[in-house]
Enzyme design. Structure first.
Site: not given
Length: 609
Positions: A220-224, A226-227, A339
């Site tokens: 789905l995507g990369s976060g702060t 990990g993936q 954040d």
């Protein structure tokens, strides 16, 4: 044959006849407890017999030259190394008292063998093989007197009553006939159970055979940290978002990611709010740490802005109200997100907001403030950049104001500056981000309140929910009508004033073809359960029978009394419809053929044609 052979044999038989109880009591009295001297009142007890004279009085067994009253001391108990270790701690220098049961030169081998056999049948506490100790704490009594067996007892000994208690139960209250469970083997650092596990409620739980019910799907995507992958629960059929972090022991970045992800797990496990992403569980394997979170298919606000451009003000109002609801819940639990930005706010297909990515979140107590420099620079509050006196919940309010500007302009505030320059601009200048002119005055005032440089004068999340910018707004997923708003004719705009028609659902015959039904009738609010129920419709108003102008001047059938809307009269007044100024015309499909033979006995309906 010695002269005392017969007498000794009688003693041995008598000893076997006494059985388990007498020998067990003597072993306990000789091994650990020193009995007081005999008194005349105890003359009838078995300890006054000649066989037990050597062990009945204190240290009388040491006198090997005693005369006729000298008994045959019992052999030393077969203690395991663990029990000997406990005895050494208790007896200390008095361990010589156990020599009462040592083998004496005056006793024969036959006597010793018979005594050992008798003691083996009756004693349970000392005839125990060495076994690994469980890590559980041992009570002082159990540690100083006896070592309990950790293996199940034999069936023949299950009926033996403990002599330590008059109730026949052990110190922990359980019956002596119960089996003792075997100790669990120690867990090695490399065992699969120590590596593969799932965490629920703050601790990692071992999944059966390392099998996880969550199956990893597409990326789905990369976060702060990990993936993120799409996941599917093979047992419940539920979708989830799997956040994975690589476990690398010698990598500092991996350690920091694991630390932040563990902090997010601990926090989400305690939160439950419709505007906060839900936590399902986590699993630790040899290579990755996986966290299972609620799947929000709409994506983040940042993604929506990138795909569709900036939002209109009604959408901003709806999203802002839900973000504040989640922040009010967090701040009420003394938690700061730290954040808030478009990339960390998810939107589901129905427009529901979910706060996500709590890796930066922090729990604040009444006696501590946060001094760490965390968050995205374009959304940072001035007190976070300066890091002088610490900061509190007000940092989330500043970030919310920046997020509103992001939704209105499709870019973060201070985007014309680079990261370091933006930080300098936020911390050292007195400027505030530029507010777009196309926003309403209420929206501008709301943003200015959020972007006040003095954190002490910023309103709280609960106070901002009462601002005029949000007070009169409703959710986009629902209609703008209140729950108790009855269905009325639609004249092009929504009005809260009721019409003067006697029956609100009745339509005029001249404007039916030009004017649609009320939105409340066609698509009632999902919040009004009674409006969702289908209403009875007369055949003349059916969409399948609009063949001529005769059916354009009809009206809806009145609702059933059980389906009446709040504030609406459910009565059916025939006189009201009899006063209608128009006439119903014939229908060729409904009327019988005019060529039918007419007779005096024909039905009235045929004669009227």
């Amino acid at each position: 044959m010695p002269t005392w052979w017969g007498r000794k044999s009688c003693k041995n038989k008598d000893d076997n006849h006494r059985g388990i109880i007498s020998t067990d009591r003597d072993i306990k009295s000789s091994a650990v407890v020193v009995d007081p001297p005999l008194t005349p009142t105890r003359g009838g007890t078995p300890r006054c017999s000649r066989e037990f004279a050597g062990a009945s009085s204190a240290f009388s067994g040491f006198d090997s030259d005693s005369t006729e009253k000298k008994g045959h001391p019992l052999p030393r108990p077969l203690l395991s190394p663990v029990s000997i270790h406990h005895q050494d701690h208790v007896s200390g220098s008095t361990s010589g008292s156990t020599s009462v049961s040592s083998v004496s030169s005056s006793g024969s081998a036959d006597d010793q063998s018979q005594l050992v056999a008798s003691r083996g049948r009756g004693d349970v506490k000392f005839n125990v093989a060495a076994a690994p100790r469980s890590p559980e704490r041992v009570s002082p009594k159990a540690a100083t007197i006896t070592t309990r067996p950790t293996s199940p007892r034999h069936q023949r000994l299950s009926g033996v009553v403990s002599l330590e208690s008059s109730t026949g139960r052990n110190d922990d209250g359980r019956s002596s006939s119960e089996c003792h469970p075997l100790p669990r083997p120690p867990t090695s650092p490399t065992s699969p159970s120590a590596v593969h596990g799932s965490r629920i409620g703050g601790g990692y739980e071992t999944s059966p055979s390392g099998f996880s019910t969550w199956k990893k799907g597409k990326f789905l995507g990369s976060g702060t940290f990990g993936q993120v992958y799409l996941g599917f629960n093979s047992e419940k059929g539920k979708m989830c978002a799997i956040k994975e972090v690589k476990v690398i022991s010698d990598d500092q970045t991996s350690k920091e990611c694991l630390k932040q992800l563990n902090q997010e797990i601990n926090l989400l496990n305690q939160l439950c709010h419709p505007n906060i992403v839900q936590y399902y569980g986590s699993e630790l394997s040899e290579e990755t740490l996986s966290v299972y979170l609620e799947y929000v298919s709409g994506g983040s606000i940042h993604k929506l802005l990138k795909d569709y451009g900036s939002f209109t003000e009604p959408v901003i109002q709806n999203y802002t109200r839900q973000i504040l609801a989640g922040l009010a819940y967090l701040h009420g639990r003394n938690t700061v997100h730290r954040d808030i930005k478009g990339a960390n706010i998810l939107v589901d297909p129905n427009g529901e907001i979910k706060l996500a990515d709590f890796g930066m979140a922090k729990h604040v107590t009444a006696f501590s403030t946060m001094l760490s420099f965390k968050g995205s620079p374009y959304w940072m509050a001035p007190e976070v950049v300066m890091s002088q006196n610490g900061y509190t919940h007000a940092v989330d309010i500043w970030s919310l104001g920046c997020t509103i500007l992001e939704m209105a302009t499709s870019k973060p505030p201070w985007s014309q500056f680079e990261g370091v320059a933006a930080i300098f601009k936020i911390g050292n200048s007195k400027d505030t981000p530029e507010i777009p002119d196309h926003l309403s005055n209420d929206a501008k005032n709301f943003i200015r309140l959020c972007l006040q440089r003095n954190p002490t004068v910023r309103p709280t999340a609960s106070q901002l929910l009462e601002h005029p910018f949000l007070r009169n707004t409703t959710r986009v997923a629902s209609t703008s009508l209140p729950k108790d708003f009855p269905p009325r004719s639609y004249d092009g705009n929504f009005s809260l004033q009721p019409t003067r028609e006697p029956y609100p659902g009745r339509l005029s015959h001249d404007n039916y073809a030009k004017q649609p039904l009320s939105r409340t009738i066609k698509s009632p609010s999902r919040e009004n359960v009674r409006a969702i129920t289908s209403l009875p419709v007369s055949p003349c108003s059916s969409p399948l029978r609009q063949l001529g102008p005769a059916y354009k001047s009809c009206f809806l059938s009145p609702p059933h009394p059980s389906y009446a809307f709040p504030g609406q009269d459910s009565g059916y007044n025939l006189a009201e419809f009899a006063a209608s100024p128009f006439r119903m015309k014939k229908d060729a499909m409904m009327e019988p053929s005019s060529f039918r033979t007419q007779t005096p006995n024909s039905p009235l309906r045929s004669r009227l044609v």
